[in-house]
Design a protein around this motif. Structure first.
Motif, short mmCIF file in Angstrom:
data_model
loop_
_atom_site.label_atom_id
_atom_site.label_comp_id
_atom_site.label_asym_id
_atom_site.label_seq_id
_atom_site.Cartn_x
_atom_site.Cartn_y
_atom_site.Cartn_z
N LEU A 55 -3.44 3.46 -6.61
CA LEU A 55 -2.58 2.85 -7.61
C LEU A 55 -2.01 1.58 -7.00
CD1 LEU A 55 -1.10 2.88 -10.34
CD2 LEU A 55 0.68 4.28 -9.25
N VAL A 56 -2.36 0.44 -7.59
CA VAL A 56 -1.92 -0.85 -7.09
C VAL A 56 -0.82 -1.36 -8.01
CG1 VAL A 56 -2.65 -3.18 -6.43
CG2 VAL A 56 -4.26 -1.28 -6.25
N VAL A 57 0.29 -1.74 -7.43
CA VAL A 57 1.44 -2.23 -8.22
C VAL A 57 1.81 -3.63 -7.76
CG1 VAL A 57 2.36 0.08 -8.67
CG2 VAL A 57 3.11 -1.17 -6.65
N ASP A 58 2.42 -4.38 -8.68
CA ASP A 58 2.92 -5.70 -8.27
C ASP A 58 4.30 -5.52 -7.63
OD1 ASP A 58 4.75 -5.45 -10.36
OD2 ASP A 58 3.68 -6.81 -11.68
N ASN A 59 4.96 -6.60 -7.38
CA ASN A 59 6.23 -6.54 -6.66
C ASN A 59 7.45 -6.52 -7.57
OD1 ASN A 59 5.72 -6.64 -3.65
ND2 ASN A 59 4.30 -8.15 -4.44
N ALA A 60 7.28 -6.08 -8.80
CA ALA A 60 8.43 -5.94 -9.70
C ALA A 60 9.43 -4.96 -9.08
CB ALA A 60 7.98 -5.45 -11.07
N SER A 61 10.69 -5.21 -9.29
CA SER A 61 11.72 -4.36 -8.67
C SER A 61 11.61 -2.91 -9.11
CB SER A 61 13.12 -4.91 -8.94
OG SER A 61 13.39 -4.90 -10.32
N ILE A 62 11.15 -2.65 -10.34
CA ILE A 62 11.03 -1.25 -10.78
C ILE A 62 9.95 -0.51 -10.02
CG2 ILE A 62 11.90 -1.76 -13.08
CD1 ILE A 62 9.04 -1.28 -14.12
N HIS A 63 9.06 -1.22 -9.33
CA HIS A 63 8.02 -0.59 -8.53
C HIS A 63 8.46 -0.35 -7.09
CE1 HIS A 63 5.04 -2.82 -11.37
NE2 HIS A 63 5.52 -1.72 -11.94
N ARG A 64 9.61 -0.94 -6.69
CA ARG A 64 10.00 -0.89 -5.28
C ARG A 64 11.36 -0.28 -5.00
NH1 ARG A 64 11.17 -5.85 -3.65
NH2 ARG A 64 11.18 -6.74 -5.72
N HIS A 65 12.24 -0.23 -5.98
CA HIS A 65 13.61 0.19 -5.72
C HIS A 65 13.96 1.47 -6.47
CE1 HIS A 65 14.32 -3.54 -3.65
NE2 HIS A 65 13.93 -4.24 -4.70
N GLY A 66 15.12 1.99 -6.18
CA GLY A 66 15.62 3.18 -6.88
C GLY A 66 14.68 4.36 -6.72
N ASP A 67 14.40 5.02 -7.82
CA ASP A 67 13.54 6.21 -7.81
C ASP A 67 12.13 5.90 -7.34
OD1 ASP A 67 15.65 7.68 -8.74
OD2 ASP A 67 14.95 7.77 -10.81
N ALA A 68 11.69 4.65 -7.46
CA ALA A 68 10.32 4.28 -7.08
C ALA A 68 10.15 4.11 -5.58
CB ALA A 68 9.91 3.01 -7.81
N ARG A 69 11.25 4.07 -4.84
CA ARG A 69 11.19 3.81 -3.41
C ARG A 69 10.27 4.80 -2.68
NH1 ARG A 69 16.44 3.78 -2.39
NH2 ARG A 69 16.57 1.58 -2.87
N ASP A 70 10.30 6.05 -3.06
CA ASP A 70 9.51 7.09 -2.38
C ASP A 70 8.25 7.49 -3.16
OD1 ASP A 70 11.42 7.22 -0.32
OD2 ASP A 70 12.66 8.57 -1.54
N LEU A 71 7.87 6.71 -4.15
CA LEU A 71 6.75 7.10 -5.00
C LEU A 71 5.44 7.24 -4.21
CD1 LEU A 71 5.81 7.83 -7.83
CD2 LEU A 71 5.43 5.39 -8.25
N GLY A 72 5.21 6.39 -3.23
CA GLY A 72 3.99 6.48 -2.44
C GLY A 72 3.85 7.83 -1.76
N GLU A 73 4.91 8.30 -1.17
CA GLU A 73 4.89 9.62 -0.51
C GLU A 73 4.70 10.74 -1.53
OE1 GLU A 73 8.09 10.40 2.25
OE2 GLU A 73 8.21 8.25 2.70
N ILE A 74 5.38 10.60 -2.67
CA ILE A 74 5.28 11.63 -3.71
C ILE A 74 3.84 11.74 -4.21
CG2 ILE A 74 5.99 12.22 -6.06
CD1 ILE A 74 8.73 10.88 -5.32
N LEU A 75 3.22 10.58 -4.50
CA LEU A 75 1.85 10.60 -5.02
C LEU A 75 0.86 11.15 -4.00
CD1 LEU A 75 1.75 7.23 -6.94
CD2 LEU A 75 1.75 9.53 -7.92
N TRP A 76 1.13 10.94 -2.74
CA TRP A 76 0.25 11.44 -1.70
C TRP A 76 0.34 12.97 -1.59
CZ3 TRP A 76 -3.70 9.26 0.54
CH2 TRP A 76 -4.25 9.84 1.69
#
Length: 137
Positions: A55-76
């Motif tokens: 899953l490739v995301v751009d650098n929008a803040s919704i992809h990097r901050h808040g609840d999304a901060r740990d999304l990479g670990e969660i998806l793994w």
């Protein structure tokens, strides 16, 4: 009061021939990190995102901050809907300021151009119009 009709569209495109090429969701108001994470997790639960996907995301803040901060670990680590173990979905960001590398930007541009040609003051018609434009892309 805010008289603008504000809608948000979240979407993903896929190059996997086993997956529909476009998945999107239309909502009212603005997107935030919580809505983004919920959207991604729904894509996992529905089988749109598959084991081993990237899953490739751009650098929008919704992809990097808040609840999304740990999304990479969660998806793994998230258990797949099939119960066969972790999904091992790899989350990776595009380089900063690189919309030309992000193919979904072409879809958002096309959608924006189509919506500029119509009046958006017809009540519930907005949602149908955005949906129809997304489907035709």
């Amino acid at each position: 009061p805010d008289y603008r009709n504000t809608y948000c569209v979240m979407g993903m495109i896929s190059i996997n021939p086993m997956t529909p090429p476009l998945m999107f969701e239309i909502g009212e108001g603005n997107n935030d990190a919580t809505a983004f994470v919920t959207y991604v997790m729904n894509a996992v639960a529905s089988g749109w995102l598959r084991r081993g996907d990237v899953l490739v995301v751009d650098n929008a803040s919704i992809h990097r901050h808040g609840d999304a901060r740990d999304l990479g670990e969660i998806l793994w680590e998230v258990e797949g809907p099939d119960g066969l173990g972790p999904m091992r979905i790899f989350l990776t960001p595009f380089p900063t300021y690189s919309p030309e590398l992000n193919p979904i930007e072409l879809i958002w541009n096309t959608l924006g151009q189509r919506l500029k040609t119509v009046s958006l003051d017809l009540g519930d018609y907005h949602r149908h119009l955005v949906f129809d434009s997304c489907v035709r892309i």
